[in-house]
Write a protein that holds these residues in place. Sequence first.
Motif, mmCIF file in Angstrom:
data_model
loop_
_atom_site.group_PDB
_atom_site.id
_atom_site.type_symbol
_atom_site.label_atom_id
_atom_site.label_comp_id
_atom_site.label_asym_id
_atom_site.label_seq_id
_atom_site.Cartn_x
_atom_site.Cartn_y
_atom_site.Cartn_z
ATOM 1 N N GLU A 72 0.739 -1.208 0.004
ATOM 2 C CA GLU A 72 0.121 0.148 -0.053
ATOM 3 C C GLU A 72 0.905 1.360 -0.022
ATOM 4 O O GLU A 72 0.416 2.234 -0.614
ATOM 5 C CB GLU A 72 -0.990 -0.251 1.260
ATOM 6 C CG GLU A 72 -2.361 -0.789 0.850
ATOM 7 C CD GLU A 72 -3.147 -0.263 -0.131
ATOM 8 O OE1 GLU A 72 -3.440 0.828 -0.570
ATOM 9 O OE2 GLU A 72 -3.440 -1.187 -1.268
ATOM 10 N N HIS A 73 1.926 1.199 0.720
ATOM 11 C CA HIS A 73 2.569 2.428 0.889
ATOM 12 C C HIS A 73 3.391 2.975 -0.455
ATOM 13 O O HIS A 73 3.600 3.925 -0.724
ATOM 14 C CB HIS A 73 3.698 2.559 1.932
ATOM 15 C CG HIS A 73 4.786 1.413 1.751
ATOM 16 N ND1 HIS A 73 4.746 0.082 2.075
ATOM 17 C CD2 HIS A 73 5.976 1.551 1.207
ATOM 18 C CE1 HIS A 73 5.628 -0.490 1.836
ATOM 19 N NE2 HIS A 73 6.656 0.436 1.257
ATOM 20 N N LYS A 86 1.996 1.926 -3.477
ATOM 21 C CA LYS A 86 0.830 2.456 -4.366
ATOM 22 C C LYS A 86 0.614 3.956 -3.940
ATOM 23 O O LYS A 86 0.549 4.765 -4.899
ATOM 24 C CB LYS A 86 -0.268 1.661 -4.123
ATOM 25 C CG LYS A 86 -1.541 1.952 -5.043
ATOM 26 C CD LYS A 86 -2.539 0.769 -4.444
ATOM 27 C CE LYS A 86 -3.805 1.262 -5.403
ATOM 28 N NZ LYS A 86 -4.933 0.241 -5.177
ATOM 29 N N LYS A 87 0.615 4.323 -2.691
ATOM 30 C CA LYS A 87 0.249 5.539 -2.305
ATOM 31 C C LYS A 87 1.303 6.516 -2.889
ATOM 32 O O LYS A 87 0.799 7.670 -3.407
ATOM 33 C CB LYS A 87 0.115 5.602 -0.737
ATOM 34 C CG LYS A 87 -0.245 6.961 -0.207
ATOM 35 C CD LYS A 87 -0.268 6.970 1.364
ATOM 36 C CE LYS A 87 -0.805 8.172 2.038
ATOM 37 N NZ LYS A 87 -0.725 8.362 3.316
ATOM 38 N N GLU A 115 0.652 9.555 -5.455
ATOM 39 C CA GLU A 115 0.824 11.022 -4.842
ATOM 40 C C GLU A 115 1.634 11.598 -6.187
ATOM 41 O O GLU A 115 1.352 12.904 -6.478
ATOM 42 C CB GLU A 115 1.481 11.229 -3.580
ATOM 43 C CG GLU A 115 0.457 10.741 -2.599
ATOM 44 C CD GLU A 115 1.272 10.757 -1.134
ATOM 45 O OE1 GLU A 115 2.535 11.256 -1.281
ATOM 46 O OE2 GLU A 115 0.527 10.356 -0.154
#
Length: 157
Positions: free
Chosen positions: A3-4, A6-7, A11
Amino acid sequence: MPEHIKKKLLEEIKQLEHELAHELPLEIKKAAALGDLSENAEYHMAKQRQVFVNARLGQLKKRMGELALVNLANIPHDRVAFGSTIVVYDTSKDEEIEYKLVTSEESDVNQGLISTTSPIGRALVGKQVGDVATVVTPNGKRELEILKLSTIHDEAE
């Protein structure tokens, strides 16, 4: 895909899309208003930035697609692969070093996070405890003996 990562990618995509849609058109318009475009450095710089931003957006979107295809179930349980934490003995430095294999977006050599596509990462992938990986670096060959291995599956438990 973690997830980090992907985030982080989303961004950067959002920021670049905003720049492409809002900031760069204003810069180009302002620069064009200054007159002769053939000798207008501001105009040419804004256009070059526009080309760069478009290319970077393409790269990021392609990378998002590639990472979405990664199936963690296909990662081996007994061999070095993405997400593995490895303790190696570096014979050239006569020391033990711990590495974690990560994506290129997460890599940070100072923290022991190395990309699976780096020379060290490529040399270690597929190896087991007791194997010796030979890494060709700009400073010469290094031999890394794998002492400990913890895969992404071990860490999930």
